[in-house]
Design an enzyme around this catalytic site. Structure first.
Site, PDB file in Angstrom:
ATOM      1  N   GLY A 100      12.834   2.488  29.651  1.00 56.48           N
ATOM      2  CA  GLY A 100      13.270   1.187  29.151  1.00 56.48           C
ATOM      3  C   GLY A 100      12.563   0.831  27.858  1.00 56.48           C
ATOM      4  O   GLY A 100      12.352   1.680  26.991  1.00 56.48           O
ATOM      5  N   GLY A 101      12.188  -0.434  27.751  1.00 56.00           N
ATOM      6  CA  GLY A 101      11.556  -0.927  26.527  1.00 56.00           C
ATOM      7  C   GLY A 101      10.309  -0.148  26.157  1.00 56.00           C
ATOM      8  O   GLY A 101       9.946  -0.069  24.976  1.00 56.00           O
ATOM      9  N   GLY A 116      25.185  20.054  -3.926  1.00 64.04           N
ATOM     10  CA  GLY A 116      24.428  18.862  -3.558  1.00 64.04           C
ATOM     11  C   GLY A 116      23.198  19.199  -2.735  1.00 64.04           C
ATOM     12  O   GLY A 116      22.182  18.501  -2.797  1.00 64.04           O
ATOM     13  N   ALA A 117      23.280  20.281  -1.970  1.00 66.31           N
ATOM     14  CA  ALA A 117      22.139  20.662  -1.141  1.00 66.31           C
ATOM     15  C   ALA A 117      20.967  21.104  -2.011  1.00 66.31           C
ATOM     16  O   ALA A 117      19.808  20.832  -1.697  1.00 66.31           O
ATOM     17  CB  ALA A 117      22.540  21.777  -0.181  1.00 66.31           C
TER      18      ALA A 117
END
Lengths: 515, 128
Positions: A173-174, A405-406
């Site tokens: 959980g949290g 772009g890489a």
């Protein structure tokens, strides 16, 4: 000694005994039987021998609802304090599963926060050992607020002191979000992390899954990327934490330890490790190990997004961060997970003044609807952002492929690399020959009597012109084309020159990295 | 020591600015490098991290890690293989990627030919 002294001392001693008794002999035996150490034993294992000093051992819950007045124990299910790691101070907290399942209430949270505040004031690392059933339900929203107090401190401390979370039992959980905000998560093989456990998953979705399959160490280290390091047991895991801290400074105002090793230059082996035929794969970790100080490479997230390798190493004793495309997996292409993994590592190194070495052999960003729909645009953008933003010394070596772009994303000159080297086999181009010829030679191929021959001719021309590092060198995008055997000495020399690098960002609250 | 030029209401002053530490000593800009350089004490052995097992679909199912073309088929259904042995070569992302058997066993449901194209995530073969 008069009677009053004796009574007072007895009282203190019995209180101390109650603290050390923790959840009682039976629960401690159970903890040991499941292969785990107790909270205090973990502190002893984490710190240099005999240096752990406990703080606030008497802090106790003030809650008395639902029978808590009878159940509560001094220490409130967490051990906090400080000690030394490689001779340097660090603060830590360690949840005690034998006391109320390590559940977090108001007092436990306050105790953890006190230790975190000290770490921030003393500018030391903070290590949080998690072994807890979660929020203490009897304490209601005070317990939840306790988590919030920790998350807040984690966030404020981010980039100021290294924060390490160690998961050695349940973390549900949290409770997962404090580790998630910190810099590194270590897990043991029997730890679990999930926001909702198997029982809730079953009741809501009908899915039946074991806790290990839902949030075990294997899942988080290889599939989700939540965990950075996995170890089989408590002792090896805490040794791993010590090993990591050996590469890090105490804070953003400190420098990392210099640990002189035996500098061995294995660069001569590099031309045997990396095939000149760029279609052939190799393990880039062998390249890293041949460049950095012998045995110093410490890989981070080795089972997640294996198409990129990141980790710490030493070069002439100095800590560096290494980012390398891994040709063995997905041909070393960049995709969503690799972008996330590398970006977070780059930003960590930049926070703590650890210089960056980038080893480039990248064919492209991985094409396909899966990547596009998964948001490769915003994930890949993180990599460009992280490299551009980083002001630490940045050195690149283009080993073989650097396409499109890489290429730009992998610490290129344009995005702020200080020194870019390339080997003579490097291919630096906007795209591969086959694809490029199909576009720029389309008309010529269609018009030719023998289209296949024309295509081969154009391909040879393209490859001859672009499949090398020399245009990039002529245009200043590569500072020097070097021989493999010169690699270590050139890189070490560049980092030495860059020690006094002084580049600052414009004054701002913070940038807006695409998340 | 840094030099600054400051203009106040039209008058220009030249100033030498020195940062003073708590004890009154000048703070050198490189003072933080004063961290001592002890060898990292190793009172405890530092084992290498243990590699977690990579996630596989089922025990011995192998899927295409990315879209590409089958360049070579080195094994056939029914062949026995050792873990790590190369079964296929997938040409993808400018690379001839060796696709290996994840476990020891016998190849099943391998029906690809050289030249076949596969999408990322397609089942290539099983080893049982």
């Amino acid at each position: 000694m008069d009677e009053l002294w004796k009574n007072s001392i007895d009282r203190l001693e019995s209180r101390r005994e109650a603290v050390l008794a923790a959840g009682g002999a039976e629960r401690i035996a159970k903890q040991h039987a499941s292969g785990k150490l107790t909270a205090r034993e973990r502190m002893e294992a984490l710190f240099d021998d005999g240096t752990f000093v406990e703080l606030n051992d008497q802090i106790t819950s003030r809650c008395s609802d639902f029978g808590m007045d009878k159940k509560k124990k001094p220490g409130d299910g967490v051990v906090t304090g400080y000690g030394y790691i490689h001779g340097r101070v660090a603060f830590a907290s360690s949840q005690d599963f034998t006391v109320g399942g390590g559940s977090l209430g108001e007092a436990q949270a306050m105790k953890i926060c006190k230790a975190m505040d000290k770490a921030m004031e003393m500018k030391t690392p903070f290590i949080s050992i998690n072994d807890s059933g979660g929020a203490r339900i009897e304490e209601g929203i005070d317990s939840l607020t306790g988590y919030a107090d920790i998350f807040y401190r984690n966030t404020i401390a981010s980039g100021v002191i290294p924060q390490i979370s160690v998961i050695m039992g349940p973390c549900a959980g949290g409770a997962c979000y404090s580790p998630a905000i910190t810099d590194y998560i270590f897990m043991t093989d029997y730890a679990q992390m999930y926001i909702t456990g198997p029982a809730v998953v079953k009741s809501v979705t009908g899915e039946v899954i074991t806790s290990a399959d839902l949030g075990g160490a294997s899942v988080h280290s290889s599939t989700s990327g939540v965990a950075h390091f996995v170890y089989p047991d408590d002792l090896s895991c805490l040794n791993g934490v010590r090993q990591l801290l050996g590469y890090l400074p105490q804070s953003n105002e400190d420098l990392s330890l210099n640990v002189p090793g035996t500098p061995v230059d294995n660069s001569a082996a590099l031309s045997d490790i990396v095939p000149a035929d760029s279609k052939k794969a190799y393990d880039v970790r062998n390249v890293i190990n041949s460049i950095v100080d012998a045995g110093s490479f410490f890989e981070v997230q080795e089972s997640f997004a294996r198409n990129i390798v990141v980790g710490f190493a030493r070069l002439d004793g100095q800590s560096i961060g290494v980012i390398a495309n891994q040709a063995l997996y997905m041909a070393g292409s960049l995709e969503i997970n690799a972008s996330d993994k590398a970006s977070r590592f780059i930003r960590f190194c930049d926070c703590f003044d650890i210089p960056l070495l980038t080893l480039v052999d990248v064919p492209a960003f991985l094409p396909g609807s899966q990547q596009e729909h998964g948001g490769i645009i915003r994930h890949g953008a993180k990599l460009l952002y992280a490299y551009s933003e980083a002001t630490v010394p940045k050195v690149s070596l283009i080993m073989r492929k650097a396409y499109g772009g890489a290429y730009i994303a992998m610490n290129s000159k344009g995005t702020g690399a200080d020194i870019v080297y390339a080997w003579p086999i490097a291919e630096i181009a906007v795209m591969g020959g086959s694809g490029a010829v199909s576009i720029i030679g389309k008309k010529a191929i269609e018009a030719a009597e023998d289209p296949a021959a024309k295509r081969a001719e154009l391909l040879a021309e393209y490859n001859d012109k672009f499949m090398n590092p020399y245009i990039a060198a002529e245009h200043g995008y590569v500072d020097e084309v070097i021989l493999p055997a010169e690699t270590r000495s050139k890189i070490a020399e560049a980092f030495k020159m860059l020690e006094t690098k002084d580049r600052t960002l414009p004054l701002k609250k913070h940038g807006n990295i695409p998340l | 020591m840094s030099k600054y030029r400051i203009t106040v209401e039209g008058k220009t002053y030249e100033m030498d600015v020195e940062l003073i530490g708590a004890n009154g000593a000048a703070v050198q800009p490189v003072a933080k490098a004063a961290t001592p350089a002890p060898a990292v004490s190793a009172p405890k052995a530092a084992p290498a991290p243990v590699a977690a097992k990579p996630a596989e679909v089922g025990s011995g199912s192998v899927v295409a890690p990315m879209p590409g073309t089958i360049l070579k088929v080195l094994k056939a259904t029914g062949d026995s293989v050792k873990a790590g042995e190369v079964v296929l070569i997938l040409e993808a992302m400018k690379m001839e990627n060796e696709i290996t058997a994840p476990v020891d066993g016998t190849i099943e449901s391998l029906s690809l030919n050289e030249g076949s194209t596969v999408a990322g995530g397609d089942l290539l073969f099983d080893v049982k």
